[in-house]
Design an enzyme around this catalytic site. Structure first.
Site, PDB file in Angstrom:
ATOM      1  N   HIS A   1      -7.437   0.884  -6.687  1.00 35.79           N
ATOM      2  CA  HIS A   1      -7.614  -0.076  -5.586  1.00 35.79           C
ATOM      3  C   HIS A   1      -8.252  -1.339  -6.183  1.00 35.79           C
ATOM      4  CE1 HIS A   1      -7.703  -1.532  -1.632  1.00 35.79           C
ATOM      5  NE2 HIS A   1      -8.610  -0.770  -1.063  1.00 35.79           N
TER       6      HIS A   1
ATOM      7  N   ARG B   1     -12.965  -9.423   0.622  1.00 39.90           N
ATOM      8  CA  ARG B   1     -11.551  -9.080   0.414  1.00 39.90           C
ATOM      9  C   ARG B   1     -10.688 -10.310   0.682  1.00 39.90           C
ATOM     10  NH1 ARG B   1      -9.892  -3.789   0.845  1.00 39.90           N
ATOM     11  NH2 ARG B   1      -7.906  -4.658   0.166  1.00 39.90           N
TER      12      ARG B   1
ATOM     13  N   CYS C   1     -16.375   0.730   0.499  1.00 41.94           N
ATOM     14  CA  CYS C   1     -15.189  -0.097   0.748  1.00 41.94           C
ATOM     15  C   CYS C   1     -14.792  -0.104   2.217  1.00 41.94           C
ATOM     16  CB  CYS C   1     -14.030   0.388  -0.118  1.00 41.94           C
ATOM     17  SG  CYS C   1     -13.415   2.028   0.316  1.00 41.94           S
TER      18      CYS C   1
ATOM     19  N   ASP D   1     -17.812   6.427  -1.012  1.00 45.93           N
ATOM     20  CA  ASP D   1     -16.551   6.217  -0.294  1.00 45.93           C
ATOM     21  C   ASP D   1     -16.303   7.464   0.539  1.00 45.93           C
ATOM     22  OD1 ASP D   1     -14.045   5.305   0.520  1.00 45.93           O
ATOM     23  OD2 ASP D   1     -13.086   5.489  -1.440  1.00 45.93           O
TER      24      ASP D   1
ATOM     25  N   ARG E   1       0.881  -1.175   0.000  1.00 46.06           N
ATOM     26  CA  ARG E   1       0.000   0.000   0.000  1.00 46.06           C
ATOM     27  C   ARG E   1       0.906   1.208   0.000  1.00 46.06           C
ATOM     28  NH1 ARG E   1      -5.353   0.967   3.476  1.00 46.06           N
ATOM     29  NH2 ARG E   1      -6.035  -0.312   1.717  1.00 46.06           N
TER      30      ARG E   1
ATOM     31  N   GLN F   1     -10.022  -4.151  -4.056  1.00 43.42           N
ATOM     32  CA  GLN F   1     -11.319  -3.743  -3.522  1.00 43.42           C
ATOM     33  C   GLN F   1     -12.429  -3.988  -4.532  1.00 43.42           C
ATOM     34  OE1 GLN F   1     -12.111  -2.409  -0.343  1.00 43.42           O
ATOM     35  NE2 GLN F   1     -14.099  -3.013  -1.158  1.00 43.42           N
TER      36      GLN F   1
HETATM   37  N1   CP Z   1     -11.181  -0.935   2.128  1.00 40.09           N
HETATM   38  C1   CP Z   1      -9.908  -0.983   2.546  1.00 40.09           C
HETATM   39  O1   CP Z   1      -8.959  -1.108   1.747  1.00 40.09           O
HETATM   40  O2   CP Z   1      -9.771  -0.908   3.890  1.00 40.09           O
HETATM   41  P1   CP Z   1      -8.421  -0.708   4.725  1.00 40.09           P
HETATM   42  O3   CP Z   1      -7.937   0.694   4.450  1.00 40.09           O
HETATM   43  O4   CP Z   1      -8.836  -0.892   6.147  1.00 40.09           O
HETATM   44  O5   CP Z   1      -7.413  -1.716   4.275  1.00 40.09           O
HETATM   45  N1  NVA Z   2     -10.495   6.123  -1.095  1.00 40.66           N
HETATM   46  C1  NVA Z   2     -10.056   5.661   0.190  1.00 40.66           C
HETATM   47  C2  NVA Z   2     -10.105   4.175   0.270  1.00 40.66           C
HETATM   48  C3  NVA Z   2      -9.719   3.610   1.592  1.00 40.66           C
HETATM   49  C4  NVA Z   2      -9.730   2.115   1.613  1.00 40.66           C
HETATM   50  C5  NVA Z   2      -8.652   6.155   0.466  1.00 40.66           C
HETATM   51  O1  NVA Z   2      -7.833   6.157  -0.469  1.00 40.66           O
HETATM   52  O2  NVA Z   2      -8.354   6.562   1.604  1.00 40.66           O
END
Ligand code: CP
Ligand code: NVA
Length: 308
Positions: A133, A291, A263, A224, A106, A136
């Site tokens: 993502h 997931r 998500c 989101d 990440r 997701q």
């Molecule tokens: N939806 C998602 O990716 O959640 P986290 O940020 O908790 O990993």
């Molecule tokens: N759009 C959000 C998704 C988190 C899982 C972010 O990037 O923070």
């Protein structure tokens, strides 16, 4: 860039058949797990998980998924690695490739993800960047299929700002035969890169500013957080995005059997109200659970295992 391993970086790198096969495998792995079976398909494989930002779902689901498949994980953060002291991402990739079997990362910079994958001889999985993502959205599709069957011909409404999850939905729409109606304020409009992806998809994607038009008769409504990781203008965002809140009044304009997805993490009272996220049409916790199953299928695909 010549890729020497099976990376999972973006849905647009895949054909429909490849993603279909990963989804079918995820449905099968989920059925097996519910029946008490845990095929140890990744016995002794080690997945390094590198997090530059916070995570609950991605971290726990990849970790548990690897354990269920007989593998192991290493949890690392960019801050405690030499990455924080300017070791290059390419050298990091070369070194990690000598120790572990795959990397899930990440990292906000999508270019850094691509540089890592370009220098890595082991599979790299995108666990979220500012741009996309993909894990997701694969979980979202698995969840839709469980509740409503194929996505083909269905209308998906995206209500909110343009972000990484939306980008992966645009990429999915190019392959799955659904329609995607986006309602997004001008201030948080897709950037040039995503606009050209949208243009490539053609008529299946519509882009406007009106949440009522986008949600009308939708089979799936998605929102989101208004403030993604890396966003700095929180106050401004909450003001501008207020008309995009998915509340009972807005949600009632979707199809009567529409599903609601998010998500997570959710900011209740901002992008969605309790009535909708806790309501009977919300599948957000199935979505979070999936997931685990879809990422197990993605991990197996990365190691060349595509069925049981
Ligand atoms: N939806 C998602 O990716 O959640 P986290 O940020 O908790 O990993
Ligand atoms: N759009 C959000 C998704 C988190 C899982 C972010 O990037 O923070």
């Amino acid at each position: 860039m010549i890729m020497t391993a099976r990376h999972f970086l973006d849905l647009k790198d895949f054909s429909f058949e490849q993603l279909r096969s990963i989804l079918d495998f995820a449905h099968e792995l989920k059925r097996r797990l519910k029946a008490g079976e845990r095929p140890r398909l990744l016995e002794d494989k080690v997945l390094a998980m590198i997090f530059e930002r916070q995570s609950t779902r991605t971290r726990v689901s990849f970790d548990v998924g690897m354990r269920q498949l007989g593998g192991q994980t290493l949890m690392l953060t960019g801050q405690e690695m030499q990455l924080a002291r300017e070791e290059t991402i390419e050298d990091t990739a070369r070194v990690m490739s000598r120790y572990v079997d795959a990397i899930m990362i990440r990292i906000l910079s999508h270019d850094d993800l691509l540089d890592l994958a370009g220098a890595s001889t082991i599979p790299v999985i995108n666990g979220l960047t500012r741009r996309s993502h993909p894990c997701q959205v694969m979980a979202d599709i698995q969840t839709f299929e469980e509740h409503r069957g194929p996505l083909e011909g269905k209308k998906v409404a995206w209500i909110g700002d343009s972000n990484n999850v939306l980008a992966s939905w645009v990429h999915a729409t190019a392959l799955f035969g659904n329609k995607l109606a986006i309602a997004c304020p001008r201030e948080y409009w897709p950037d040039q890169g995503l606009l050209s992806d949208i243009a490539e998809v053609g008529d299946a994607v519509s882009l406007g500013t009106d949440p009522h038009a986008a949600i009308a008769d939708a089979d799936l409504v998605i929102t989101d957080t208004w403030v993604s990781m890396g966003d700095t203008d929180e106050g401004e965002r909450r003001r501008i995005l207020k008309p995009y809140q998915v509340n009972p009044r807005l949600f009632s304009q979707a199809a009567t059997d529409a599903l609601f997805m998010h998500c997570l993490p959710a900011h209740r009272g901002d992008e969605v109200t309790d009535e909708v996220i806790d309501g009977p049409q919300s599948v957000v916790f199935d979505e979070a659970e999936n997931r685990l199953h879809i990422q197990k299928a993605i991990l197996c695909w990365a190691f060349g295992i595509e069925n049981l």
